[in-house]
Design a protein around this motif. Structure first.
Motif, PDB file in Angstrom:
ATOM      1  N   ASN A   1       0.836  -1.187   0.000  1.00 32.30           N
ATOM      2  CA  ASN A   1       0.000   0.000   0.000  1.00 32.30           C
ATOM      3  C   ASN A   1       0.878   1.246   0.000  1.00 32.30           C
ATOM      4  O   ASN A   1       2.003   1.223   0.423  1.00 32.30           O
ATOM      5  N   GLY A   2       0.302   2.348  -0.408  1.00 33.40           N
ATOM      6  CA  GLY A   2       1.085   3.584  -0.450  1.00 33.40           C
ATOM      7  C   GLY A   2       1.622   3.829  -1.848  1.00 33.40           C
ATOM      8  O   GLY A   2       1.089   3.320  -2.810  1.00 33.40           O
ATOM      9  N   PRO A   3       2.678   4.587  -2.002  1.00 33.67           N
ATOM     10  CA  PRO A   3       3.473   5.181  -0.921  1.00 33.67           C
ATOM     11  C   PRO A   3       2.760   6.364  -0.265  1.00 33.67           C
ATOM     12  O   PRO A   3       1.892   6.981  -0.870  1.00 33.67           O
ATOM     13  N   LEU A   4       3.143   6.666   0.969  1.00 39.43           N
ATOM     14  CA  LEU A   4       2.548   7.757   1.712  1.00 39.43           C
ATOM     15  C   LEU A   4       3.573   8.870   1.903  1.00 39.43           C
ATOM     16  O   LEU A   4       4.765   8.673   1.702  1.00 39.43           O
ATOM     17  N   SER A   5       3.069  10.015   2.307  1.00 37.19           N
ATOM     18  CA  SER A   5       3.933  11.190   2.449  1.00 37.19           C
ATOM     19  C   SER A   5       4.124  11.556   3.914  1.00 37.19           C
ATOM     20  O   SER A   5       3.182  11.511   4.706  1.00 37.19           O
ATOM     21  N   LEU A   6       5.361  11.927   4.260  1.00 35.75           N
ATOM     22  CA  LEU A   6       5.667  12.414   5.609  1.00 35.75           C
ATOM     23  C   LEU A   6       6.026  13.899   5.604  1.00 35.75           C
ATOM     24  O   LEU A   6       6.382  14.451   6.646  1.00 35.75           O
ATOM     25  N   GLU A   7       5.937  14.538   4.466  1.00 40.27           N
ATOM     26  CA  GLU A   7       6.414  15.911   4.337  1.00 40.27           C
ATOM     27  C   GLU A   7       5.720  16.864   5.305  1.00 40.27           C
ATOM     28  O   GLU A   7       6.346  17.770   5.862  1.00 40.27           O
ATOM     29  N   ALA A   8       4.427  16.637   5.550  1.00 37.72           N
ATOM     30  CA  ALA A   8       3.670  17.574   6.389  1.00 37.72           C
ATOM     31  C   ALA A   8       3.895  17.352   7.878  1.00 37.72           C
ATOM     32  O   ALA A   8       3.520  18.185   8.702  1.00 37.72           O
ATOM     33  N   TRP A   9       4.507  16.215   8.226  1.00 35.10           N
ATOM     34  CA  TRP A   9       4.661  15.879   9.638  1.00 35.10           C
ATOM     35  C   TRP A   9       6.091  16.139  10.079  1.00 35.10           C
ATOM     36  O   TRP A   9       6.962  15.306   9.962  1.00 35.10           O
ATOM     37  N   CYS A  10       6.347  17.295  10.592  1.00 34.23           N
ATOM     38  CA  CYS A  10       7.705  17.648  11.019  1.00 34.23           C
ATOM     39  C   CYS A  10       7.839  17.459  12.525  1.00 34.23           C
ATOM     40  O   CYS A  10       6.992  17.935  13.292  1.00 34.23           O
ATOM     41  N   PRO A  11       8.874  16.742  12.999  1.00 32.00           N
ATOM     42  CA  PRO A  11       9.059  16.570  14.446  1.00 32.00           C
ATOM     43  C   PRO A  11       9.160  17.904  15.160  1.00 32.00           C
ATOM     44  O   PRO A  11       9.726  18.869  14.633  1.00 32.00           O
ATOM     45  N   THR A  12       8.611  17.945  16.370  1.00 30.01           N
ATOM     46  CA  THR A  12       8.629  19.187  17.145  1.00 30.01           C
ATOM     47  C   THR A  12       9.974  19.415  17.835  1.00 30.01           C
ATOM     48  O   THR A  12      10.201  20.476  18.394  1.00 30.01           O
ATOM     49  N   THR A  13      10.822  18.414  17.833  1.00 28.32           N
ATOM     50  CA  THR A  13      12.112  18.535  18.509  1.00 28.32           C
ATOM     51  C   THR A  13      13.254  18.348  17.521  1.00 28.32           C
ATOM     52  O   THR A  13      13.111  17.638  16.524  1.00 28.32           O
ATOM     53  N   ARG A  14      14.358  18.999  17.799  1.00 25.36           N
ATOM     54  CA  ARG A  14      15.568  18.803  16.999  1.00 25.36           C
ATOM     55  C   ARG A  14      16.543  17.869  17.723  1.00 25.36           C
ATOM     56  O   ARG A  14      17.681  17.709  17.310  1.00 25.36           O
ATOM     57  N   GLU A  15      16.069  17.258  18.829  1.00 26.26           N
ATOM     58  CA  GLU A  15      16.907  16.357  19.620  1.00 26.26           C
ATOM     59  C   GLU A  15      16.759  14.900  19.192  1.00 26.26           C
ATOM     60  O   GLU A  15      17.361  14.016  19.800  1.00 26.26           O
ATOM     61  N   LEU A  16      15.960  14.625  18.160  1.00 28.12           N
ATOM     62  CA  LEU A  16      15.751  13.249  17.709  1.00 28.12           C
ATOM     63  C   LEU A  16      17.076  12.645  17.252  1.00 28.12           C
ATOM     64  O   LEU A  16      17.757  13.183  16.383  1.00 28.12           O
ATOM     65  N   GLN A  17      17.446  11.507  17.853  1.00 27.00           N
ATOM     66  CA  GLN A  17      18.727  10.871  17.565  1.00 27.00           C
ATOM     67  C   GLN A  17      18.581   9.607  16.721  1.00 27.00           C
ATOM     68  O   GLN A  17      19.467   9.279  15.939  1.00 27.00           O
ATOM     69  N   LYS A  18      17.471   8.871  16.916  1.00 20.45           N
ATOM     70  CA  LYS A  18      17.246   7.634  16.171  1.00 20.45           C
ATOM     71  C   LYS A  18      15.813   7.622  15.657  1.00 20.45           C
ATOM     72  O   LYS A  18      14.881   7.836  16.419  1.00 20.45           O
ATOM     73  N   LEU A  19      15.655   7.351  14.372  1.00 17.75           N
ATOM     74  CA  LEU A  19      14.336   7.291  13.761  1.00 17.75           C
ATOM     75  C   LEU A  19      14.270   6.085  12.839  1.00 17.75           C
ATOM     76  O   LEU A  19      15.040   5.978  11.887  1.00 17.75           O
ATOM     77  N   TYR A  20      13.365   5.163  13.157  1.00 10.74           N
ATOM     78  CA  TYR A  20      13.171   3.959  12.340  1.00 10.74           C
ATOM     79  C   TYR A  20      11.707   3.916  11.910  1.00 10.74           C
ATOM     80  O   TYR A  20      10.818   3.794  12.758  1.00 10.74           O
ATOM     81  N   ILE A  21      11.459   4.014  10.614  1.00  8.78           N
ATOM     82  CA  ILE A  21      10.097   3.898  10.093  1.00  8.78           C
ATOM     83  C   ILE A  21      10.101   2.802   9.034  1.00  8.78           C
ATOM     84  O   ILE A  21      10.513   3.015   7.889  1.00  8.78           O
ATOM     85  N   SER A  22       9.677   1.612   9.429  1.00 10.61           N
ATOM     86  CA  SER A  22       9.644   0.490   8.495  1.00 10.61           C
ATOM     87  C   SER A  22       8.218  -0.007   8.291  1.00 10.61           C
ATOM     88  O   SER A  22       7.995  -1.130   7.873  1.00 10.61           O
ATOM     89  N   VAL A  23       7.242   0.849   8.609  1.00  7.89           N
ATOM     90  CA  VAL A  23       5.845   0.427   8.536  1.00  7.89           C
ATOM     91  C   VAL A  23       5.266   0.570   7.132  1.00  7.89           C
ATOM     92  O   VAL A  23       4.283  -0.059   6.799  1.00  7.89           O
ATOM     93  N   PHE A  24       5.875   1.390   6.297  1.00  6.47           N
ATOM     94  CA  PHE A  24       5.401   1.520   4.918  1.00  6.47           C
ATOM     95  C   PHE A  24       6.463   2.236   4.077  1.00  6.47           C
ATOM     96  O   PHE A  24       7.434   2.769   4.599  1.00  6.47           O
ATOM     97  N   TYR A  25       6.260   2.229   2.770  1.00  8.52           N
ATOM     98  CA  TYR A  25       7.108   3.010   1.868  1.00  8.52           C
ATOM     99  C   TYR A  25       6.584   4.435   1.811  1.00  8.52           C
ATOM    100  O   TYR A  25       5.371   4.671   1.811  1.00  8.52           O
ATOM    101  N   ILE A  26       7.502   5.387   1.765  1.00 10.37           N
ATOM    102  CA  ILE A  26       7.119   6.783   1.619  1.00 10.37           C
ATOM    103  C   ILE A  26       7.402   7.242   0.197  1.00 10.37           C
ATOM    104  O   ILE A  26       8.190   6.632  -0.523  1.00 10.37           O
ATOM    105  N   ASP A  27       6.726   8.311  -0.217  1.00  4.07           N
ATOM    106  CA  ASP A  27       6.866   8.770  -1.599  1.00  4.07           C
ATOM    107  C   ASP A  27       8.191   9.472  -1.850  1.00  4.07           C
ATOM    108  O   ASP A  27       8.730   9.423  -2.957  1.00  4.07           O
ATOM    109  N   LYS A  28       8.728  10.119  -0.791  1.00  2.00           N
ATOM    110  CA  LYS A  28      10.005  10.819  -0.918  1.00  2.00           C
ATOM    111  C   LYS A  28      10.561  11.077   0.473  1.00  2.00           C
ATOM    112  O   LYS A  28       9.840  11.019   1.476  1.00  2.00           O
ATOM    113  N   VAL A  29      11.847  11.358   0.554  1.00  2.00           N
ATOM    114  CA  VAL A  29      12.464  11.712   1.829  1.00  2.00           C
ATOM    115  C   VAL A  29      12.015  13.123   2.197  1.00  2.00           C
ATOM    116  O   VAL A  29      12.217  14.064   1.419  1.00  2.00           O
ATOM    117  N   PRO A  30      11.361  13.306   3.353  1.00  2.03           N
ATOM    118  CA  PRO A  30      10.878  14.643   3.719  1.00  2.03           C
ATOM    119  C   PRO A  30      12.032  15.623   3.904  1.00  2.03           C
ATOM    120  O   PRO A  30      13.087  15.269   4.435  1.00  2.03           O
TER     121      PRO A  30
END
Length: 693
Positions: free
Chosen positions: A475-504
């Motif tokens: 299913n997808g691909p889906l977009s993450l462009e509109a969802w920006c993290p509220t923190t700049r302290e994020l150190q590790k991010l793993y999203i393997s739940v679906f394919y995205i349309d592009k790197v945000p």
């Protein structure tokens, strides 16, 4: 050999003349930090690897009998026992030499088996083992006090036991071994968490070669094991200092003169599963670890217990935990059993509990009683375990949660996460039935998109993992462009739940991001540039169907901090190339791609530009091809690797014919578009039919 730190090396360095006369000085050290420091001053840092089994065997027999390769047949009756002895040595030359000297001249198999069964005591009592003991003593007393304590604590675990880092560090925290300090970032002062400090302790013990790394991913050990010789040494020290008491000590009456503090029981014989407190004074036990059969409650009469680890306890049942509330001071509780199907009813009585680990149980839901654990900071539940509405939001002390489950009815629980201001690490599992291939229920798929967006934008996470336990959905691909993290302290991010349309585009603004896992439908040059411009990125795992126009080009000047890359190209038809100057710090490269024919390679076979990755030390390539094209590609890659200065190890894997069936992306995605259109049409017809009724 150097036992001091970098200051000791600096002192030695001042006495060395750098006059280009051709002289060489070799210094050995057990400390990775010292070796790295010396290489930064113009030296060369070579990390010794354990001996291979053939080399270990050769050294062992030459030392024991003066035997060369041609003489092994004379000792063929010792083949199996010698293999087991060498496994104990784990490729360490000093251990091999020490044991071979103990067995020199002994040719009876029984004598070898006796030594194998009592390696620890033999080394402790034989004068020829003094070198081993002396080296371990020097390494041990060179440790700062907090690391000595953490090392001694490993004597709790049995021989050859794999100790998982997360479990060990959380136990250190509960025991009070972790001392919080202030760390520093480039721009501001930052307080490290207790877990981050403990991770530093763990890595330091590895760097000092006192524990062996296990399950190494992206350069990070997920577990460790203690060499038998080291274990024997620290067990003796722990006994001398009344730091850890073993079950054997109890059986032999060795605790009668003092109070046991930490008790490790290995009850693999059911007759030993009940221990009377009369064996010794057990009323002051602070830590209890059980390996094997469950120990009856009669021996658990200890109000001072802080750590209870039943993670390796067999035959553990729900009713065995009926009186868990008696340990009201408990800070750490780990349970592991297929027979455990529910949280203990009286768990709400553990008001001081900070870590609760029930990952490896059959518990299928978190009850409301858990909200009574107001000091709980770390919660590990089986993958996909749901939290009903109103539960997670009440647990204000939570810092880390693993196994959090989300389905179509529980999306509201994600909103409660915004109330958890201390939550820094979250692992979420999305229900598989929401991701079924070809599902006409678009609403569920949109819900998943919203769930991920909520997670990204609602909390100041340091580590966030969103996954599921089945194959990647189509299913997808889906977009993450509109969802920006509220923190700049994020150190590790793993999203393997679906394919995205592009790197945000917001990825590059995450200045602290060190580890990233994404699946991108089609990898475009813009995506490569965004990823390559992420300043602190060290580990990248990237999965894509194909590159735009059948090409993925890594330009020079990008990925300046990247050390580990895992890139998987799902379908045929994409050519990959690294330009000179790209990824200047890359040490570990893992590639999976499918060049079935020259056509699928977008032209002639290539070496991928691997010769431009000068810092490489390890290369693993899976060439999913069975035709002659694979032979040519493999030869080109090996030739390119052979030109690199660090002489990296190279592993090239080729599958069987069935696995390598050609799947060209242009054909595959045309077929999927047709299937999607057909599914949409069927769904529309069903809606019209329902509306007509």
């Amino acid at each position: 050999m150097m036992y001091g730190g970098t200051d000791a090396w600096n002192t030695i360095w001042l006495a060395l003349k750098d006059n280009n006369c051709g002289s060489r000085i070799i210094a050995t050290t057990r400390k990775a930090a010292v070796a790295s420091h010396s290489s930064s001053q113009g030296g060369y840092y070579y990390k010794m690897e354990p001996l291979t089994f053939p080399d270990s065997k050769r050294l062992f027999f030459e030392r024991a009998f003066g035997a060369k390769d041609s003489c092994y047949e004379e000792y063929s009756h010792l083949e199996q026992v010698s293999k087991k002895v060498l496994e104990k040595c784990a490729g360490l030359p000093l251990a091999i030499i020490t044991l071979s000297s103990l067995l020199a001249g002994k040719t009876a198999e029984d004598a070898w088996n006796n030594v194998l069964a009592s390696i620890g005591s033999v080394l402790a009592n034989d004068p020829r083992a003094e070198d081993m003991s002396r080296i371990l003593s020097l390494s041990y007393f060179d440790l700062p006090q907090h690391l000595r304590t953490c090392l001694l604590y490993l004597s709790v675990f049995p021989e050859d036991y794999v100790i998982y880092k997360q479990t060990l560090i959380n136990r250190w925290i509960a025991e009070g071994f972790i001392h919080k300090t202030q760390g520093f970032t480039r721009s501001k002062r930052k307080e490290q968490s207790a877990y981050e400090i403990g991770e530093g302790y763990f890595n330091e013990l590895i760097n000092r070669s006192l524990i062996l790394p296990v399950d190494v991913n992206y350069g990070q050990a997920q577990a460790c094991r203690v060499h038998d010789f080291v274990l024997d040494f620290i067990t003796c020290k722990a006994t001398e200092e009344n730091f850890v008491t073993s079950f054997d000590d109890l059986e032999q009456g060795q605790v009668s003169g003092y109070k046991a503090r930490r008790l490790s029981i290995m009850s693999y014989n059911s007759e030993m599963a009940t221990i009377s407190a009369r064996r010794g004074d057990l009323s002051h036990i602070r830590s209890l670890t059980v390996f094997g059969d469950f120990v009856q409650n009669s021996m658990l009469d200890s109000p001072a217990l802080r750590v209870l680890d039943l993670g390796e306890c067999r035959k553990l049942k729900n009713h065995h935990l009926a009186y868990i509330d008696k340990f009201f001071l408990l800070k750490y509780l780990r349970i592991r059993s297929d027979s455990i199907t529910e949280f203990p009813e009286k768990i709400r009585g553990l008001q001081y509990l900070e870590t609760l680990d029930v990952q490896d149980t059959h518990i299928d839901e978190v009850p409301s009683t858990i909200t009574g654990l107001q000091r709980l900071a770390r919660l590990y539940v089986p993958m996909g375990t749901p939290f009903r509405g109103g539960i997670i939001g009440q647990m204000q002390s939570l810092e880390e949660v693993e196994g959090f489950g989300v389905d179509s009815e529980l999306g509201k629980s994600l909103l409660e996460l915004r109330q958890l201001t201390k939550l820094k690490t979250l692992s979420v599992t999305v229900a598989n039935y929401l991701l079924n291939m070809g599902s006409p229920n678009k609403r569920d798929w949109d819900d998943i998109h919203d769930y991920v967006g909520t997670l990204l934008s609602s909390n100041s996470f340091h580590h966030l993992a969103i996954s599921y336990s089945d194959e990647y959905p189509y299913n997808g691909p889906l977009s993450l462009e509109a969802w920006c993290p509220t923190t700049r302290e994020l150190q590790k991010l793993y999203i393997s739940v679906f394919y995205i349309d592009k790197v945000p585009s917001w990825i590059r603004s995450l200045g602290s991001l060190r580890e990233l896992e994404l699946s991108v439908h089609c990898l475009r040059p813009e995506d490569v540039h965004i990823l390559g411009a992420t300043p602190a990125l060290v580990f990248l795992k990237l999965k894509t169907h194909y590159g735009r126009n059948g090409r993925i080009f890594i330009r020079g000047g990008l990925f300046t901090s990247l050390q580990y890359l895992n890139l998987e190209i799902e379908y045929c038809g994409t050519a990959l190339e690294f330009e000179a100057g790209s990824m200047p710090k890359l040490e570990d490269l893992k590639l999976t791609f499918k060049p079935h024919t020259t056509k699928c390679l977008n032209g002639a076979p290539s070496d991928l530009g691997i010769q431009h990755l000068y810092a490489l030390t390890k290369v693993h390539v899976s060439i999913l091809v069975w035709s002659g094209t694979g032979d040519e590609v493999e030869s080109l890659i090996k030739a390119a690797v052979g030109t690199l200065p660090n002489h990296p190890t190279v592993s090239i894997v080729r599958p069987n014919k069935r696995q390598a069936e050609c799947r060209h992306f242009t054909e595959t995605w045309q077929y999927k578009r047709e299937c999607a259109a057909l599914t949409e049409k069927i769904g529309s017809l069903q809606i019209e039919e329902h509306g007509g009724n």
